[in-house]
Design an enzyme around this catalytic site. Structure first.
Site, PDB file in Angstrom:
ATOM      1  N   ASP A 235     -19.273 -40.783   9.594  1.00 57.91           N
ATOM      2  CA  ASP A 235     -20.210 -40.174   8.648  1.00 57.91           C
ATOM      3  C   ASP A 235     -21.619 -40.684   8.948  1.00 57.91           C
ATOM      4  OD1 ASP A 235     -20.853 -42.621   6.703  1.00 57.91           O
ATOM      5  OD2 ASP A 235     -18.728 -42.673   7.207  1.00 57.91           O
ATOM      6  N   ASP A 237     -23.505 -42.221   6.692  1.00 59.43           N
ATOM      7  CA  ASP A 237     -23.821 -43.071   5.556  1.00 59.43           C
ATOM      8  C   ASP A 237     -24.513 -42.195   4.505  1.00 59.43           C
ATOM      9  OD1 ASP A 237     -23.303 -45.803   4.754  1.00 59.43           O
ATOM     10  OD2 ASP A 237     -25.466 -46.083   4.669  1.00 59.43           O
TER      11      ASP A 237
END
Length: 312
Positions: A235, A237
């Protein structure tokens, strides 16, 4: 050579596990250890599989350790959070994990870790082989050396350069999107970052973020075990104004399972017999305490780590 009492569960011809007690000589038995999540542990990679249940002066490891062979190389797998993901990042028994691997004779550790990206160009599903660490933890024991012994060990380059280069070369040769180098900032967790924290980490120049490399890397260095990481980006973040959920992380980590196993298989097949790095002698000159003043109990407890230096 140390004699260690362990519980073994060995695989029978029918595929079932048979448990027995045995006295096993542990010295140069296992060449390489893989620490990571459950998706990495493909027993089909290994022949002559057994499970070893161990105790250490620092308690029991996260779980039993799966030991086997791959192309003649002895390999073990340890689930960092325990089977079923039972240990929070701050609760993982890191000292017991690394000490148990040391007693098994492990010389090299590959950490398989899911991470968030702090850079646009480090995209989800990319593989990162970091070369630096920044410690933002505050609740974890990060050394074996206490109770009458002080060690000031160099840690300028926390990842083994020989192993890291091998990971990059093998991942690249297999066509995976791999980023060489970068700084992994280790947060305490178990909560994910606030947006403010994530943006500050970006401003500080960090590249990826996770929760488990510390104190694992520090303890591996104290144990004179080479330590490198296959970090899989799951991802961006929260700096990118996208929410991070465990569902997204698990989904993307699962997508990278095949790549991680493929890279690990390539490393095992090509691992050199000799270590051309300074990790193997990390304690040389680092023990500050006068040897004669180290308590006998501490000498005995830490024998697998410091024994060869106490004989000098």
């Amino acid at each position: 050579m140390a004699l260690l009492s362990v519980s073994l569960r060995t695989e029978t011809s029918s595929g079932n596990l048979h448990e027995k007690r045995a006295e096993v000589f542990m010295c140069d038995n296992v060449d390489i250890a893989i620490i990571g999540g459950s998706g990495v542990y493909d027993v089909n990679l290994l022949d002559r599989v057994k499970e070893v249940d161990m105790d250490t002066p620092f308690g029991k490891p996260s779980d039993s350790i799966t030991v086997g062979e791959h192309g003649g190389t002895k390999v073990c797998f340890l689930p960092r959070h325990g089977l079923g993901h039972r240990y929070s990042p701050s609760e993982v028994p890191y000292r017991a994990n690394i000490f148990a691997l040391k007693k098994l004779g492990v010389k090299r550790i590959i950490s398989a870790s899911a991470v968030g990206s702090l850079r646009e160009e480090y995209a989800p599903l990319d593989i990162v082989v970091p070369d630096q660490l920044y410690d933002r933890t505050r609740l974890r024991k990060s050394t074996f050396f206490e109770d009458g012994i002080v060690v000031h060990m160099g840690f300028a380059d926390p990842f083994c350069p020989q192993m890291s280069k091998m990971i990059v070369d093998i991942a690249s040769s297999k066509g995976y999107s791999v980023k060489e180098g970068g700084t992994y900032v280790c947060m305490e967790g178990p909560q994910f970052s606030t947006r403010a924290e994530s943006r500050v980490y970006q401003t500080l120049g960090f590249d990826i973020i996770g929760m488990t490399a510390i104190p694992e890397a520090k303890l591996a260095r104290e144990a004179e075990i080479c330590y490198s990481m296959i970090a899989t980006v799951t991802d961006y973040d929260v700096w990118k104004d996208e929410d991070v959920t465990i569902e997204v992380i698990i989904e993307n980590a699962m997508k990278n399972e095949v790549a991680v196993r493929d890279i690990i298989s390539g490393i095992i097949k090509n691992i050199p017999s000799e270590r051309a790095c300074s990790c193997k002698d990390a304690l040389n000159g680092a023990i500050a305490t006068v040897h004669s003043m180290i308590p006998d109990e501490t000498r005995t407890r830490l024998g697998p780590l410091i024994g060869r230096y106490m004989e000098q």
